[in-house]
Design a protein around this motif. Structure first.
Motif, mmCIF file in Angstrom:
data_model
loop_
_atom_site.group_PDB
_atom_site.id
_atom_site.type_symbol
_atom_site.label_atom_id
_atom_site.label_comp_id
_atom_site.label_asym_id
_atom_site.label_seq_id
_atom_site.Cartn_x
_atom_site.Cartn_y
_atom_site.Cartn_z
ATOM 1 N N ALA A 265 0.839 -1.209 0.000
ATOM 2 C CA ALA A 265 0.000 0.000 0.000
ATOM 3 C C ALA A 265 0.869 1.252 0.000
ATOM 4 N N ARG A 266 1.953 1.265 0.827
ATOM 5 C CA ARG A 266 2.833 2.441 0.853
ATOM 6 C C ARG A 266 3.591 2.584 -0.457
ATOM 7 N N ILE A 267 3.986 1.452 -1.036
ATOM 8 C CA ILE A 267 4.684 1.508 -2.333
ATOM 9 C C ILE A 267 3.786 2.134 -3.387
ATOM 10 N N ASP A 268 2.513 1.739 -3.400
ATOM 11 C CA ASP A 268 1.585 2.310 -4.381
ATOM 12 C C ASP A 268 1.444 3.824 -4.191
ATOM 13 N N ARG A 269 1.424 4.279 -2.956
ATOM 14 C CA ARG A 269 1.321 5.728 -2.722
ATOM 15 C C ARG A 269 2.574 6.447 -3.200
ATOM 16 N N PHE A 270 3.752 5.848 -2.989
ATOM 17 C CA PHE A 270 4.989 6.472 -3.480
ATOM 18 C C PHE A 270 4.997 6.525 -5.003
ATOM 19 N N MET A 271 4.538 5.487 -5.637
ATOM 20 C CA MET A 271 4.519 5.492 -7.099
ATOM 21 C C MET A 271 3.638 6.626 -7.624
#
Length: 820
Positions: free
Chosen positions: A109-115
């Motif tokens: 979920a955090r990776i998706d927000r960074f992307m």
């Protein structure tokens, strides 16, 4: 419920339990196989995540170089494109993930927000509005999440300990590569700032320490070959160069210029990151191979268990179906055999055994053995035992039927012997009566002898009944056809109250074939006897005969109380289908009529009358009838043109045989009696009889002149084979009888255009009858059953006349003129 359904339910219940427990047993293996499949997908995504991490690390180094003035925008653009490509692959793989553990799901979920925020960060890098510290921190956070995802999948459900250690070892190598990448950025910041600060020095030293700890975790958790891969890879000149520069930079104190150029450091650290990435790829491939191999093993185990269970269930079903089909087939064969025996075989055997002479000298046991076994295939199980028991039951049933047939044959033979002995005794009695009558002159004793003579006729009819019940017929054979009215009169003389029988309309020309004369007379005698017994003693029983196309109908009408509909239906059924065995003695006449009718195809039916009483309708088929030419019909016959016949009645006291009795058929010959009781008109003793042939008192019918004339040209003999002497002709001055349509000698008269008369109710005897010359009787207010029968007979006769015109012969005209 059918047996096949019962067997299906019987098999379904244990199969359902077996399937349920099989599913419960297969659930763990199937779940492990599914979890192994999910772990394989997560491991595949982890390898892609390592590629994304490596590309982000390169992009971070290029961004740091660009912001610090040590790099170019083209290098940053190139690294950004490589990062975007790896991110696209990463997103395509993560869309198929399921069953992620909590840590891995949070990291994704955090990776998706960074992307989502990555384009803005790149814009800051290009514009130079972001500091190196902030820039490095943003990249370090997403890289930490990527490494956290790699480490988090080790806690997924169903992951074995060995596999989890391998996943953690691979994640430790990614962390070691991240420490070296952070060292690269820290040195580049220090170079741009003119040396290490205290914080940057600590960060550099922490990176070296973290790398050492991560590689130690790799060596502890991973297999030994992974350590060999890493050591061999980092033992090359590129890795040694990077380590040499790292050691040189590490010896540089704070606030001092770093003696390593930015270009040399970037190249050496980049080469070392590439070497670490190559080892990381090999380890990720090894992890993916391990989890894939485990997944394949678990899938094969689960599949093998499923196939084993399915084969077991299918085998159980196949065995149950085959055994069930065999059982059902055998049960159906047993059922079909039982139905065939119950509805076809056993009735056929019973019908065959009910025929006279069916045993043909065989014993009941032999007959039962010849019948065979209805169930051909038996076995040692319960169904086979049932089949054997059924065969035994069938064998015993046939044996009992044969035994019963034997008893019936013996009983019938006994009846026949008793009947023949009775016939012999009757013949002897009649011979004695003839002897006594020859010399008897006393009228009173002659009257008693006549009563005994009539009783002998009735006894002979009962003897013939026993012969019919015993399966034998009348032994008399005639060669000439007889007029139907003569047969009716002869039948009436075989009953007790013959004086109550009154002939109605009898169509002329109807005759009975010689072979059926005695049986038809016997049938009519039984029906007349029944009609006179069950009707009031003061009324007459009417008889009418007419043609109906190729048949002839004889109706016997009484005015009794009638028969209930249910009982009449039962009697008609018994008349249509005669019993093969000995019938009930109480209804012996019914069985005799049924058997004699079936012998000649005659239909006898009891019908309800329009008034009180019952109508017995006898339908004579064409092969029983014979055409009697009118010129050969006796003077006392019926022409069917309104001439009415009446059976003779006693002219004196009741019980005395009427002087006008004409004779009998199939029994005692009639007594052609003159005016006197002795048989002559002058009262002199005389023999007014004709002797019978063997088996009874004769089968002749007295002629119009009082002599014994047979039913045709047959000579009349007595019981000893002698030719009978003719009775004396009555004297010409006989007084005229007071019975309408009857001459003084007791024979019917034909009167031209004579009105129909019936005896008045309640009056009996010849003295109470009105002659045709008297005034006609007033029409009753309602027609009784006999009148209805006469009307129907006249109607049928008129129809026949209209369709078949007949011309009157000259002989008829002469006869009429004579009678006038």
């Amino acid at each position: 419920m059918k047996i096949n359904r019962r067997l299906v339910l019987l098999v379904t219940a244990p199969l359902t339990v077996a399937v349920t427990f099989s599913i419960l047993a297969l659930a763990p293996a199937t779940d492990q196989a599914l979890q192994a499949g999910r772990l394989t997908e997560m491991a595949d995504v982890a390898s892609v995540a390592g590629e994304v991490t490596h590309q982000l690390q390169r992009e971070r180094a290029a961004a740091t170089a660009l912001v610090s003035g040590q790099g170019s925008p083209d290098a940053f653009q190139t690294s950004s494109r490589a990062t975007d490509k790896s991110i696209t692959t990463f997103h395509s793989r993560t869309g198929r993930l399921s069953g992620l553990p909590g840590g891995a799901r949070t990291a994704l979920a955090r990776i998706d927000r960074f992307m989502v925020d990555l384009p803005a960060l790149r814009a800051q890098v290009r514009s130079g509005s972001s500091t190196i510290s902030a820039l490095a921190f943003r990249y370090r956070i997403v890289i930490a999440d990527l490494n956290g995802y790699r480490d988090g999948i080790a806690g997924a459900d169903g992951v074995q300990a060995d596999t989890a250690d391998r996943i953690r070892a691979a994640a430790a190598l990614s962390e070691a590569a991240e420490y070296t990448a952070q060292q690269q950025v820290t040195v580049m910041r220090a170079q741009a700032a003119g040396g290490f600060t205290v914080a940057s020095q600590r960060t550099f030293d922490a990176g070296r320490l973290g790398y050492t700890e991560s590689t130690g975790t790799l060596f502890d958790l991973g297999p030994g070959e992974w350590r060999s891969w890493l050591e061999r890879t980092l033992s090359g000149p590129k890795a040694l160069e990077a380590r040499r520069l790292e050691d040189a930079i590490g010896r540089t104190g704070t606030g001092k210029d770093i003696g390593v150029t930015a270009e040399a450091w970037q190249k050496a650290s980049g080469d070392r990151q590439a070497l670490l990435r190559s080892v990381e790829k090999k380890i990720d491939a090894s992890v993916l191979e391990t989890v894939s191999r485990e997944r394949t093993r678990l899938v094969w185990i689960a599949g093998g268990e499923v196939v084993l269970v399915l084969l077991t269930l299918v085998g159980a079903v196949v065995v149950a179906v085959r055994l069930g089909r065999v059982m059902i087939r055998r049960l159906r064969d047993l059922r079909n055999a039982a139905h065939e025996v119950a509805h076809t075989g056993l009735p056929a055997v019973m019908n065959e055994l009910s025929r006279p002479g069916a045993l043909s000298g065989s014993t009941p046991q032999q007959v039962a053995e010849r019948s065979g076994n209805p169930v051909g295939t038996t076995g040692g199980d319960e169904i086979g035992e049932v089949g054997e028991a059924f065969n035994a039951v069938h064998h015993e049933a046939v044996r009992l039927a044969a035994q019963q047939a034997l008893v019936h044959e013996q009983f019938a033979e006994t009846l026949v012997r008793v009947a023949r002995r009775g016939a012999q005794l009757t013949s002897v009695m009649v011979s004695e009566l003839d002897t006594v009558q020859r010399d008897e002159a006393d009228p009173e004793r002659m009257q008693a002898l006549f009563a005994l003579d009539h009783l002998a006729v009735r006894m002979e009819r009962n003897t013939n009944n026993l012969l019919v019940l015993g399966g034998y017929g009348n032994a008399r054979v005639r060669s000439g056809d007889i007029d139907c009215s003569t047969v009716i009169v002869a039948a009436a003389q075989q009953i007790e109250r013959f004086d109550r029988v009154s002939l109605g309309v009898v169509e002329a020309g109807i005759g009975i074939t010689a072979r059926a004369v005695h049986d038809v007379a016997h049938i009519l005698a039984e029906l007349l006897d029944n009609a006179t017994r069950y009707s009031p003693p003061d009324v007459q029983v009417g008889v009418a005969v007419w043609r109906l196309w190729d048949r002839a109908v004889v109706q016997i009408v009484d005015e009794g109380v009638g028969i209930p509909a249910e009982r009449r239906a039962a009697h008609n059924a018994a008349l249509r289908e005669p019993q093969t065995g000995i019938g009930d003695v109480r209804s012996m006449g019914l069985h005799v009529v049924a058997r004699l009718s079936a012998r000649h195809g005659i239909v006898v039916e009891l019908r309800d009358s329009s008034g009180p009483g019952t109508i017995a309708e006898v339908t004579l088929p064409a092969d029983v009838l014979a055409e009697i030419p009118q010129e050969s019909v006796p003077e006392q016959g019926t022409r069917g043109d309104g001439v009415r016949y009446e059976a003779p009645r006693p002219a004196t006291a009741p019980g005395q045989l009427d002087r006008r009795q004409s004779g009998d058929v199939g029994g005692r010959p009639g007594r052609a009696v003159g005016a006197g009781p002795g048989g002559r008109a002058d009262g002199a003793p005389g023999r007014a009889t004709t002797s019978g042939h063997p088996g009874g008192r004769g089968a002749a019918l007295a002629g119009a002149d009082g002599r014994g004339s047979s039913y045709g040209p047959d000579p009349v003999t007595d019981g000893r084979g002698r030719t009978a002497s003719p009775a004396p002709r009555p004297v010409p001055d006989e007084p005229v009888s007071r019975v309408a349509g009857v001459s003084s000698s007791g024979l019917p008269l034909r009167q031209r255009n004579a009105p129909q008369h019936r005896p008045a109710p309640g009056k009996r005897g010849g003295s109470d009858q009105r002659s045709g010359a008297t005034a006609p009787r007033p029409s009753p207010r309602r027609r009784d059953s006999r009148q209805v029968s006469d009307v129907l007979a006249a109607y049928a006769q008129g129809i026949n006349r209209s369709t078949t015109p007949r011309r009157r012969s000259a002989t008829d005209d002469d006869t009429e003129r004579t009678e006038k």
